[in-house]
Design an enzyme around this catalytic site. Structure first.
Site, short mmCIF file in Angstrom:
data_model
loop_
_atom_site.label_atom_id
_atom_site.label_comp_id
_atom_site.label_asym_id
_atom_site.label_seq_id
_atom_site.Cartn_x
_atom_site.Cartn_y
_atom_site.Cartn_z
N LYS A 106 0.81 -1.36 -0.13
CA LYS A 106 0.03 0.04 -0.06
C LYS A 106 0.94 1.18 0.06
O LYS A 106 1.93 1.28 0.38
CB LYS A 106 -0.97 0.01 1.06
N ARG A 118 -3.86 -10.12 4.54
CA ARG A 118 -4.46 -10.16 2.87
C ARG A 118 -3.19 -9.64 2.08
O ARG A 118 -2.59 -8.47 2.43
CB ARG A 118 -5.58 -9.26 2.56
C1 9MG Z 1 -9.98 -5.26 -1.60
N1 9MG Z 1 -9.27 -4.61 -0.43
C2 9MG Z 1 -8.44 -3.77 -0.74
N2 9MG Z 1 -7.47 -3.61 0.58
C3 9MG Z 1 -8.27 -4.14 1.21
C4 9MG Z 1 -8.07 -4.24 2.80
O1 9MG Z 1 -7.25 -3.38 3.38
N3 9MG Z 1 -8.89 -4.70 3.44
C5 9MG Z 1 -9.81 -5.63 2.63
N4 9MG Z 1 -10.83 -6.44 3.67
N5 9MG Z 1 -10.06 -5.66 1.57
C6 9MG Z 1 -9.32 -4.88 0.60
#
Ligand code: 9MG
Length: 319
Positions: free
Chosen positions: A259, A293
């Site tokens: 990010k 994630r």
């Molecule tokens: C789809 N998406 C992109 N960034 C995300 C994040 O930080 N959390 C979740 N749950 N979905 C995300």
């Protein structure tokens, strides 16, 4: 002698800790979570992975810019081979998304989103891996779960019209994420009096609304939404105090991988953010995040191996 014994047990543990590609979808391993009963998806489902380990969610975006080739056939082939690589690496959940949520992304119609994700989900469910659908649209949720997805990841926390009832009907685990504003303008000077209090209050409200609508609490997980209407400082505060979200007693999902907050700190472009992504993944694991994630599944699984080995040693020394 004592040190030798400890080292031996760690080595033996690491040796035994082999992650195979033989994934199962239901399991019941121990989990030190503050909920009394936890849905199987939020547990470690693979008997070969260590009990108590956080889950790794691999990102599989099916958007035109994700695959350079462009043709539908090759998109499917490439997406499947990426997913297979994630499974080999030890992924627990694959998060399939047909619409990008970054601020400059174009809107995608419901039909287009369904056409992008359904063929891939149908293929992936043959591998027995958990599949979450990254969407806010009710029709996409229904199509995805119909095709084999067994989780909903909604960055809008089921606030779009019809989404809440759809989740009630589908009865699959749901991740509720916090976002300030809408994707297009969310990074234009986001403001909070107290980011932790406000994000916590929002998530608690959404959990209550979901439960009142008939969604079993066991199905819910929460996500503070790193980068979604937050400055670097907001993101750092949320990561520092991540335990506050864990204390709500629901599994916490975090998405920090590659990010822009990492770019701001390192001054590196998105393709050079592996080290910083792994660093924050480890911090999140240490603070009790249940699902991480990520783009880089293989490397994050290595982080998890080290984290789990250290945790195990810690626990042994406490008893
Ligand atoms: C789809 N998406 C992109 N960034 C995300 C994040 O930080 N959390 C979740 N749950 N979905 C995300």
């Amino acid at each position: 002698m004592g040190t030798y014994y400890c080292l031996g047990s760690v080595e033996r543990y690491l040796f035994e800790m082999s992650f195979t590609s033989n994934r199962c979808r239901i399991g019941s391993n121990f989990l030190p979570c503050k909920v009394s009963k936890l849905h199987p998806l939020y547990q470690n489902l693979d008997k070969s992975s260590p009990a108590n380990a956080p889950l790794i969610m691999g990102i599989l975006n099916i958007t035109p810019d994700s695959f350079h080739d462009g043709s539908h056939y090759n998109t499917l082939e490439l997406a499947v081979s990426r997913a297979q690589a994630m499974i080999e690496a030890g992924v627990d959940i694959i998060d399939v998304g047909g619409e990008s949520t970054w601020p400059g992304a174009a809107n995608v119609s419901e039909t287009e989103e369904i056409e992008r994700i359904v063929p891939i989900i149908k293929k992936l469910q043959q591998f027995g891996v958990n599949i979450s659908i990254d969407t806010s649209k009710p029709a996409v949720m229904r199509a995805a779960v119909g095709a084999g997805a067994n989780m909903i990841n909604d960055v809008r926390a089921l606030q779009l019209e019809g989404a809440l009832q759809t989740a009630v009907d589908l009865k699959v685990p749901v991740c509720l994420m916090h976002m300030q504003g809408k994707p297009r303008g969310m990074q234009n000077a986001p403001q909070y009096q107290d980011v932790i209090e406000e994000v916590l209050a929002f998530l608690q409200r959404r959990v209550r609304v979901c439960e009142e609508a008939g969604i079993d609490r066991q199905l819910l997980s929460i996500d503070p939404g790193f980068g979604f209407g937050k400055t670097l400082k907001h993101n750092l505060i949320m990561l520092t105090y991540l335990e506050k979200f864990v204390d709500l007693g629901l599994p916490v999902l975090v998405g920090l991988s590659r990010k822009s907050m990492l770019g701001e700190m390192t001054t590196k472009p998105v393709n050079q953010r592996l080290a910083s992504s792994l660093t924050v993944a480890l911090v999140a694991m240490q603070k009790g995040a249940r699902i991480i994630r990520v783009h880089d599944v293989d490397e994050t699984c290595d982080v998890r191996r080290v984290y789990v080995a250290l945790e195990k040693l810690n626990r042994e020394h406490k008893t």
